[in-house]
Design a protein around this motif. Structure first.
Motif, PDB file in Angstrom:
ATOM      1  N   SER A 162       0.837  -0.906   0.196  1.00 28.84           N
ATOM      2  CA  SER A 162      -0.042  -0.063   0.115  1.00 28.84           C
ATOM      3  C   SER A 162       0.586   1.375  -0.041  1.00 28.84           C
ATOM      4  O   SER A 162       2.099   0.970   0.293  1.00 28.84           O
ATOM      5  CB  SER A 162      -0.978  -0.042   1.486  1.00 28.84           C
ATOM      6  OG  SER A 162      -0.340   0.167   2.761  1.00 28.84           O
ATOM      7  N   ALA A 163       0.180   2.076  -0.137  1.00 25.83           N
ATOM      8  CA  ALA A 163       0.647   4.060  -0.534  1.00 25.83           C
ATOM      9  C   ALA A 163       1.723   4.096   1.244  1.00 25.83           C
ATOM     10  O   ALA A 163       2.449   4.913   1.312  1.00 25.83           O
ATOM     11  CB  ALA A 163       0.220   4.753  -0.937  1.00 25.83           C
ATOM     12  N   THR A 164       0.589   4.042   1.574  1.00 31.53           N
ATOM     13  CA  THR A 164       0.989   3.829   3.803  1.00 31.53           C
ATOM     14  C   THR A 164       1.864   3.117   3.972  1.00 31.53           C
ATOM     15  O   THR A 164       2.474   4.319   4.888  1.00 31.53           O
ATOM     16  CB  THR A 164      -0.335   3.153   4.582  1.00 31.53           C
ATOM     17  OG1 THR A 164      -1.168   3.798   3.911  1.00 31.53           O
ATOM     18  CG2 THR A 164      -0.032   3.864   5.921  1.00 31.53           C
ATOM     19  N   SER A 186      -5.538  15.854   3.358  1.00 31.74           N
ATOM     20  CA  SER A 186      -4.762  14.927   2.948  1.00 31.74           C
ATOM     21  C   SER A 186      -5.535  13.840   3.323  1.00 31.74           C
ATOM     22  O   SER A 186      -6.609  14.156   3.919  1.00 31.74           O
ATOM     23  CB  SER A 186      -3.490  14.566   2.953  1.00 31.74           C
ATOM     24  OG  SER A 186      -2.326  13.391   2.084  1.00 31.74           O
ATOM     25  N   ASP A 206       4.042  12.895  -1.327  1.00 33.03           N
ATOM     26  CA  ASP A 206       3.064  11.331  -1.586  1.00 33.03           C
ATOM     27  C   ASP A 206       1.910  11.823  -2.722  1.00 33.03           C
ATOM     28  O   ASP A 206       1.602  12.669  -2.917  1.00 33.03           O
ATOM     29  CB  ASP A 206       1.814  12.293  -0.081  1.00 33.03           C
ATOM     30  CG  ASP A 206       1.070  10.808  -0.185  1.00 33.03           C
ATOM     31  OD1 ASP A 206       1.089  10.224  -0.950  1.00 33.03           O
ATOM     32  OD2 ASP A 206       0.555  10.914   0.405  1.00 33.03           O
ATOM     33  N   SER A 254       0.203  10.293  -4.294  1.00 37.33           N
ATOM     34  CA  SER A 254      -0.985   8.767  -4.327  1.00 37.33           C
ATOM     35  C   SER A 254      -1.628   8.966  -4.789  1.00 37.33           C
ATOM     36  O   SER A 254      -2.878   8.197  -5.657  1.00 37.33           O
ATOM     37  CB  SER A 254      -1.086   8.644  -3.067  1.00 37.33           C
ATOM     38  OG  SER A 254      -0.619   7.826  -2.402  1.00 37.33           O
ATOM     39  N   HIS A 255      -1.785  10.275  -5.279  1.00 38.90           N
ATOM     40  CA  HIS A 255      -2.920  11.018  -7.009  1.00 38.90           C
ATOM     41  C   HIS A 255      -2.111  11.264  -7.719  1.00 38.90           C
ATOM     42  O   HIS A 255      -3.004  11.319  -9.062  1.00 38.90           O
ATOM     43  CB  HIS A 255      -3.648  12.599  -5.903  1.00 38.90           C
ATOM     44  CG  HIS A 255      -4.394  12.769  -5.104  1.00 38.90           C
ATOM     45  ND1 HIS A 255      -5.468  13.535  -4.075  1.00 38.90           N
ATOM     46  CD2 HIS A 255      -4.694  11.436  -3.515  1.00 38.90           C
ATOM     47  CE1 HIS A 255      -5.286  12.933  -3.140  1.00 38.90           C
ATOM     48  NE2 HIS A 255      -5.428  11.600  -3.133  1.00 38.90           N
ATOM     49  N   SER A 294      -0.043   5.023  -4.807  1.00 32.30           N
ATOM     50  CA  SER A 294      -0.704   4.404  -4.134  1.00 32.30           C
ATOM     51  C   SER A 294      -0.560   3.652  -5.163  1.00 32.30           C
ATOM     52  O   SER A 294      -2.078   4.344  -6.536  1.00 32.30           O
ATOM     53  CB  SER A 294      -2.219   5.337  -3.522  1.00 32.30           C
ATOM     54  OG  SER A 294      -3.264   4.125  -3.425  1.00 32.30           O
ATOM     55  N   LYS A 348      -7.847   4.836  -7.624  1.00 35.35           N
ATOM     56  CA  LYS A 348      -6.732   5.985  -7.951  1.00 35.35           C
ATOM     57  C   LYS A 348      -6.340   5.842  -9.601  1.00 35.35           C
ATOM     58  O   LYS A 348      -7.180   5.384  -9.872  1.00 35.35           O
ATOM     59  CB  LYS A 348      -5.362   5.770  -7.085  1.00 35.35           C
ATOM     60  CG  LYS A 348      -5.224   5.817  -5.256  1.00 35.35           C
ATOM     61  CD  LYS A 348      -5.480   7.345  -5.006  1.00 35.35           C
ATOM     62  CE  LYS A 348      -6.075   7.450  -3.720  1.00 35.35           C
ATOM     63  NZ  LYS A 348      -5.734   7.158  -2.276  1.00 35.35           N
ATOM     64  N   GLY A 368      -2.048  -1.356  -3.319  1.00 34.63           N
ATOM     65  CA  GLY A 368      -0.583  -1.615  -3.776  1.00 34.63           C
ATOM     66  C   GLY A 368      -0.317  -0.184  -3.378  1.00 34.63           C
ATOM     67  O   GLY A 368      -0.129   0.272  -3.753  1.00 34.63           O
ATOM     68  N   TYR A 370      -9.944  16.945   1.466  1.00 29.23           N
ATOM     69  CA  TYR A 370     -10.740  15.085   1.972  1.00 29.23           C
ATOM     70  C   TYR A 370     -11.232  16.297   3.443  1.00 29.23           C
ATOM     71  O   TYR A 370     -10.848  17.530   4.477  1.00 29.23           O
ATOM     72  CB  TYR A 370      -9.333  15.066   3.359  1.00 29.23           C
ATOM     73  CG  TYR A 370      -9.093  14.506   1.695  1.00 29.23           C
ATOM     74  CD1 TYR A 370      -8.829  12.625   1.952  1.00 29.23           C
ATOM     75  CD2 TYR A 370      -8.040  14.457   1.082  1.00 29.23           C
ATOM     76  CE1 TYR A 370      -8.899  11.948   0.865  1.00 29.23           C
ATOM     77  CE2 TYR A 370      -8.114  13.690   0.354  1.00 29.23           C
ATOM     78  CZ  TYR A 370      -7.775  12.348  -0.032  1.00 29.23           C
ATOM     79  OH  TYR A 370      -7.308  11.561  -0.555  1.00 29.23           O
TER      80      TYR A 370
HETATM   81  C1  LIG Z   1      -5.011   6.911  -0.982  1.00 25.38           C
HETATM   82  C2  LIG Z   1      -3.990   7.927   0.066  1.00 25.38           C
HETATM   83  C3  LIG Z   1      -3.163   6.919   0.678  1.00 25.38           C
HETATM   84  C4  LIG Z   1      -3.044   5.793   1.205  1.00 25.38           C
HETATM   85  O1  LIG Z   1      -2.637   5.331   0.133  1.00 25.38           O
HETATM   86  P1  LIG Z   1      -3.370   3.583   0.486  1.00 25.38           P
HETATM   87  O2  LIG Z   1      -2.601   2.580  -1.479  1.00 25.38           O
HETATM   88  O3  LIG Z   1      -4.379   3.039   0.236  1.00 25.38           O
HETATM   89  O4  LIG Z   1      -2.208   3.175   2.024  1.00 25.38           O
HETATM   90  C5  LIG Z   1      -2.192   8.358   1.218  1.00 25.38           C
HETATM   91  N1  LIG Z   1      -1.766   9.516   0.902  1.00 25.38           N
HETATM   92  C6  LIG Z   1      -2.727   9.256   0.059  1.00 25.38           C
HETATM   93  C7  LIG Z   1      -2.465  11.324  -0.479  1.00 25.38           C
HETATM   94  C8  LIG Z   1      -3.537   9.332  -0.426  1.00 25.38           C
HETATM   95  O5  LIG Z   1      -4.975   9.559  -1.637  1.00 25.38           O
END
Ligand SMILES: *Cc1c(COP(=O)(O)O)cnc(C)c1O
Length: 389
Positions: free
Chosen positions: A53-55, A79, A157, A159-160, A183, A188, A195, A329
């Motif tokens: 995951s991105a986390t 976020s 980060d 993720s987006h 992410s 996404k 992942g 958010y």
């Molecule tokens: C979705 C998201 C995460 C977490 O991503 P995961 O893959 O679900 O763990 C972290 N930061 C941002 C900004 C996100 O939108």
């Protein structure tokens, strides 16, 4: 319901997954390595680590940068909570930098002011986690300059933002950061089910992230402290986790990457249609800049009235019309957990103002112009509804 985001799975995606299930490896095999290589090449970065995951990617990124309990980490209050939780996992103290109302990213003016104050008081951050909100890159060159001036490290980060660009270079090139995180959650741009991935140009950071994603265990003789006792031999040299990606996830990722540019182009095209349609409405649309290609993970409008009540009325109306609007958010510092550790409302006024007026509209690869019409019509109606001021 027209969802705000939705994954897109092709026959090729399905076939590549079935292939893996028939192969010798379903985890820790060649396809994870292939996915890492493919993303690395796409982004122009030297190293990458695929994780679950991105986390997890944010967590190992913080750990690789030696974030511990005496450290301070700054990020954006607008976020997903994972951006700041990663620092808390390491025992660090988290603080936020208020956002810029135009880009929805952290404000560089607020950041500079906060850095001056922090330097005077010995409270400088070790790491800044820069969030590319909705897929629109932060001003990385400026952030990089400040990171050198004040001595902090940068995690993007993103993720987006996979598939997006900053100054004509892919997000993930890490030209102006230490580590970039993606992410692959189904909402996404591309997905592996669950992942994430961390990219870097720094060999040492790569080695550390590899260790932390798999128990802190190594089979690399160079890293071992003792002499090998045979082919079975491995050493645990750090306290790591099991954050590994499976072969099935990686196969989906490799296959989805073939459509990444197509997805980003499509999202840009659809968002332009929205932009045009909203020109005469009392809403502001996402900022555009010549040298930034947003991946448009989210299409967020802000109501000019800036009224939480109006947003609630519009949200409920559109939902009742089967339009899956959303809000991204809730400011992280307003979450009960963050209030418990000392944050208060009023601390980041732009983030709170943003939260009252923001509305995410549906944007995904299966959104036809027909459905866009439906969303636009519904919003037009909703804006005419009465609400108490
Ligand atoms: C979705 C998201 C995460 C977490 O991503 P995961 O893959 O679900 O763990 C972290 N930061 C941002 C900004 C996100 O939108």
């Amino acid at each position: 319901m027209i969802p705000y985001g939705r994954h897109d799975i092709s026959i090729d995606d399905i076939n590549s997954l079935v292939e893996v299930l028939k192969s010798d490896f379903i985890t820790q095999g060649p396809i994870v390595a292939q996915f890492e290589r493919k993303m690395q090449i796409y982004c122009g970065a030297s190293y990458s680590v695929a994780v679950n995951s991105a986390t997890s990617a944010l967590h190992i990124a913080c750990k690789a940068l030696n974030v511990t309990n005496n450290d301070i980490v700054w990020t954006s209050p607008i976020s997903f909570v994972a951006s700041s939780n990663a620092a808390l996992y390491c025992g660090a103290t988290v603080d936020f930098v208020d956002i810029d109302f135009e880009t929805n990213n952290i404000s560089l003016n607020s950041l500079e002011e906060k850095l001056v104050y922090a330097e005077r008081n010995g409270l400088l951050p070790k790491v800044l986690i820069a969030v590319h909100m909705g897929g629109y890159s932060c001003d990385m060159e400026h952030l990089f300059y400040l990171s050198k001036k004040y001595g902090f490290r940068i995690i993007e980060d993103a993720s987006h933002a996979v598939g997006g660009k900053y100054k004509h270079k892919p997000i993930g090139s890490c030209q102006f950061s230490d580590i970039t995180v993606f992410s692959f959650h189904p909402v996404k741009i591309i997905t592996t089910g669950e992942g994430g991935m961390a990219l870097t140009n720094d060999k040492k950071l790569h080695e550390k992230m590899l260790l932390f994603q798999s128990h802190g265990v190594t089979r690399d003789k160079e890293v071992m402290s003792k002499k090998t006792e045979g082919d079975w031999y491995y050493e645990q040299v750090e306290l790591g986790h099991n954050y590994r990606m499976t072969e099935m996830q990686a196969a989906l990722g490799v296959s989805q990457m073939d459509r990444l540019d197509h997805f980003v182009n499509l999202r840009n095209k659809l968002s332009k249609i929205y932009d045009e349609r909203f020109r005469h409405l009392p809403v502001s649309v996402p900022k555009r800049m010549e040298d930034i290609l947003s991946s448009y993970h989210l299409y967020i409008i802000k109501l000019n009235s800036n009224s939480a009540k109006q947003r609630r009325v519009i949200f409920d109306y559109m939902r009742s019309n089967d339009i899956g609007v959303h809000v991204h958010y809730i400011p992280i510092h307003l979450q009960p957990y963050y209030q418990k550790i000392g944050f208060r409302s009023g601390q980041f006024p732009n983030a709170e103002k943003y939260y009252e007026s923001a509305l995410s509209l549906p944007l995904h690869h299966n959104l036809s112009e027909n459905l866009i019409d439906k969303v636009v019509n519904s919003l037009e109606h909703a804006l005419q509804l009465e609400y108490d001021t």
